[in-house]
Write a protein that holds these residues in place. Structure first.
Motif: not given
Lengths: 342, 405
Positions: B121, B87, B125-126, B161-164, B85
């Motif tokens: 974002l 990126d 996303r975080t 960043h990634g999936d929160e 997840h």
């Protein structure tokens, strides 16, 4: 010139993700750690609270009554007073000397003042007072040992009373001493008692007297038991101690020579004189030096002058001019009868 | 208690195992490795938590083992983050120097950095990291342009960043142990920190951490992390391929074959050269051609490397990777893996080595990420250093009264 910077809010970062603690999602170890952490936090809070409260109380007491902070346990009443002594004084005398009130508080006691009260009479050489929490007071007494006695009159009192004199010259009443023990002590003659405060100034030359009596008890106990009066009249001038004895009569000791040697010569001379001379009071002079012993038979007049021991009471008048110079007048010179070189 | 050394648990929740290394930080300047705990991973697939309870149980068990090994309680956790997840994107900003004398001020630097990091974002996303690249002042690279003379200042950031929700899952697993996650660090960055030297990073290096479920990579250039990425392929896929290709029912047998006979480069051409499946001549034991095993593993390895190179794209320039490719992670123990990497990336490749002071029992490639988590912030604040330089308010108060371990 820079174009105006577009102030867009920063993107959300992982640090904004809340990290809640939900007990249902926690493992057993996690719950244990949480409980410990909560207990620690509560402990820290309690300590902080206690410190804060204590500080507030302390400030309040300081403003209201600073003395209460000096004696924080002043509320504890004095219970037991324990007395230890190396002499004859006991708890009864100590309590009387301390004069403690029934409402006395242990932490409020002024130990220095109490110690001074114990030392007033002169019989107590040193005293230690120790608080034993919660409510005890331990008193340790170090007493003076009497070596002689003296009769003295108090100011405004015609009745003479017996006082004791210690080896360091201190004169004291001698509370607690048995009468028969006091009766065994020789009287002191040829001294001036000078009032000092409530008592008397120390008697000079008592160290020599104490040495003489101690040596006599050790070397010639039979003779020592017969010592009636020890006169200090010639000590300052001749360095001689004159002892009146019921068995010998009068013995003159040299204070500068060892008493044990003089006592040995005395016994030998006394035995020899007894064989050669008729019975009667003698005068033995051991202060001649060079091993000379002068043995003389006292004249009848001298013996009569000696009377019952030749004791005269010292006056207690404060003026030295009014005081008698000696407890007894010296007898007239005896007739020489024999001389021994030992 | 307030002034004792800080015990930090470096936690890597991997697909095959959970690793916790406890480091003792003394005044933030020296690090001692004092504890280790590890256990097989459950409830985690390709770096993402799929079963919260199972994942929590094994992570907490590893944390307990580590605390027992260290003989003390962990104060905080530095957590490795991996997964498909994740990126990243590149964002650059440019400002003109504001001062009349063209001297770059701290305000100019803050402005350009804030501008470069301000890209929004998508929902859900975080940001994990803002990795700053070197500053450029009038086109020339400068490590710190403050007080230098220039007109145009540029800076670029690689924002990861990634999936929160997936990131939160990782954090909540740790919070279940009642210990706070103080740092979340990309696995590839952590491994890169442990396996490279400052010289390597300055000269250019590509670090590949080949785990069981994912392969994390980071490309260093000019002393900075230029680009990171995650490929959801790892050693477990090699095992799966062997299992399928050789028709094996048991994954453990395939794993053993991979470890003992697998190779990243197919060497054996003799089809008569065979190896025993179990080697105990028991019922079901049979012979398998070595060449087939090598071909499967080599093909998969090459494919993996090619995917990585493709993801690097134009940023990958072999002539600017002087330190070469550095391989680490549990799957990097595959035979001839460096040869395969050298062929694909056209630069020398080697297996990564942790710093010399690390003990023998922690030198295995499987510990590189956890080691790097501890080394990452040692002596250097993380990105966003302007903020990091500012003293935090209320630290003492928080230590005293926060309800945490």
């Amino acid at each position: 010139m820079n174009p105006p910077v577009l102030e867009t809010p920063p993107p959300r970062t992982w640090r904004e993700i809340p990290q809640p603690i939900t007990p249902r999602a926690m493992s057993r170890e996690g719950r244990r750690r949480r409980a410990l952490a909560a207990a620690r936090t509560a402990g820290v809070a309690l300590v902080a609270l206690a410190l804060g409260w204590g500080g507030v109380e302390a400030v309040a007491i300081w403003r209201k009554n600073p003395g209460a902070l000096v004696a924080p346990t002043g509320g504890t009443a004095l219970g037991l007073v324990t007395v230890r002594s190396d002499g004859v004084l006991g708890e009864e005398w100590t309590r009387a000397a301390l004069a403690l009130s029934p409402q006395a508080r242990l932490m409020a006691l002024d130990l220095a003042a109490l110690r001074a009260r114990l030392l007033v009479g002169g019989q107590v050489r040193d005293a230690e007072l120790t608080r034993r929490l919660p409510d005890k007071l331990l008193v340790t007494l170090y007493e003076r040992t009497p070596v002689a006695r003296v009769l003295a009159r108090a100011a405004g009192d015609d009745t003479p009373r017996t006082l004791l004199v210690a080896g360091d010259g201190t004169v004291f009443a001698g509370a607690g001493h048995a009468p028969e023990a006091v009766a065994r002590l020789p009287f002191l003659g040829g001294v001036r008692l000078v009032r000092e405060g409530e008592g008397f100034a120390p008697v000079a030359g008592m160290a020599a007297v104490a040495d003489l009596l101690a040596a006599a008890r050790a070397v010639a106990p039979r003779l020592a038991r017969g010592f009636q009066v020890v006169s200090l009249a010639r000590l300052a001038a001749d360095g001689a101690l004159v002892v009146s004895s019921d068995e010998v009569g009068e013995i003159v000791f040299a204070a500068r020579e060892p008493f044990a040697r003089q006592l040995a010569r005395l016994e030998l001379a006394f035995a020899s004189a007894r064989r050669q001379l008729a019975a009667g009071p003698l005068r033995v002079d051991l202060s001649l030096g060079g091993g000379q012993v002068l043995v003389a038979r006292q004249t009848v007049a001298a013996a009569a002058a000696a009377g019952d021991g030749g004791l005269a009471l010292p006056s207690l008048s404060s003026s030295p001019a009014e005081r008698p110079s000696s407890a007894r007048s010296l007898p007239p010179p005896p007739a020489f009868s024999s001389s021994h070189a030992l | 208690m307030l002034f004792r050394n800080k015990l930090v648990g470096a936690v890597e929740i991997g697909t095959s195992k959970v690793t916790v290394i406890v480091g003792q930080f003394a005044r933030g300047r020296s690090l001692s490795l004092v504890g280790l705990g590890e256990c097989p991973s459950r409830g985690v697939v390709k770096g993402s938590v799929t079963d919260f309870k199972a994942a929590s149980d094994c992570v907490h068990h590893a944390l307990e083992l580590a605390e027992h090994s260290a003989g003390a309680r962990i104060d905080e956790v530095h957590l490795a983050q991996s997964g498909a997840h994740l990126d990243g994107f590149q964002n650059e900003a440019e400002v003109r120097v504001s001062a009349a004398d063209n001297m770059v001020s701290a305000l100019d630097m803050d402005n350009v950095c804030r501008l470069a990091k301000s890209k929004q974002l998508p929902e859900g996303r975080t940001v994990i990291h803002h990795l700053r690249r070197p500053f450029r002042l009038d086109g020339r690279l400068v490590p710190d342009p403050e007080h230098l003379d220039g007109r145009r200042r540029e800076v670029g950031y690689w924002t990861v960043h990634g999936d929160e929700s997936r990131v939160a899952d990782h954090i909540h697993v740790i919070r279940g142990f009642n210990v706070r996650v103080e740092e979340l660090i990309l696995s590839s960055l952590a491994s890169g920190e442990a396996m490279t030297t400052p010289d390597d990073r300055q000269h250019g290096a590509l670090v590949l951490d080949i785990g069981a479920g994912t392969t994390d990579f980071v490309l260093y250039r000019d002393g900075c992390a230029l680009l990171t990425g995650v490929v959801p392929v790892g050693g477990q896929h090699f095992t799966n391929d062997l299992s399928l290709g050789l028709r094996l029912n048991n994954q453990d047998q395939a794993e053993k074959l991979k470890q003992h006979h697998g190779s990243a480069v197919a060497v054996s051409r003799d089809r008569a050269d065979k190896v025993w499946l179990n080697g105990n001549l028991a019922l079901g034991d049979r012979q398998l051609p070595r060449a087939a095993i090598e071909q499967i593993t080599a093909a998969r390895t090459r494919e993996l490397f090619e995917v990585v190179r493709k993801k690097l794209g134009a940023n990958y320039e072999p002539e600017r990777i002087a330190a070469g490719v550095i391989l680490t992670g549990g799957a990097s123990r595959l035979a001839a893996v460096t040869d395969a990497a050298a062929q694909v990336f056209d630069v020398p490749a080697r297996l990564g080595e942790p710093p010399a002071w690390v003990g023998d029992h922690l030198r295995a490639p499987g510990y590189s990420t956890a080691l790097g988590l501890l080394l990452h912030n040692l002596g250097t604040p993380p990105e966003g250093s302007a903020a990091a330089r500012r003293p935090t308010a209320g630290g003492l108060f928080r230590k005293l009264f926060s309800v945490r371990s």
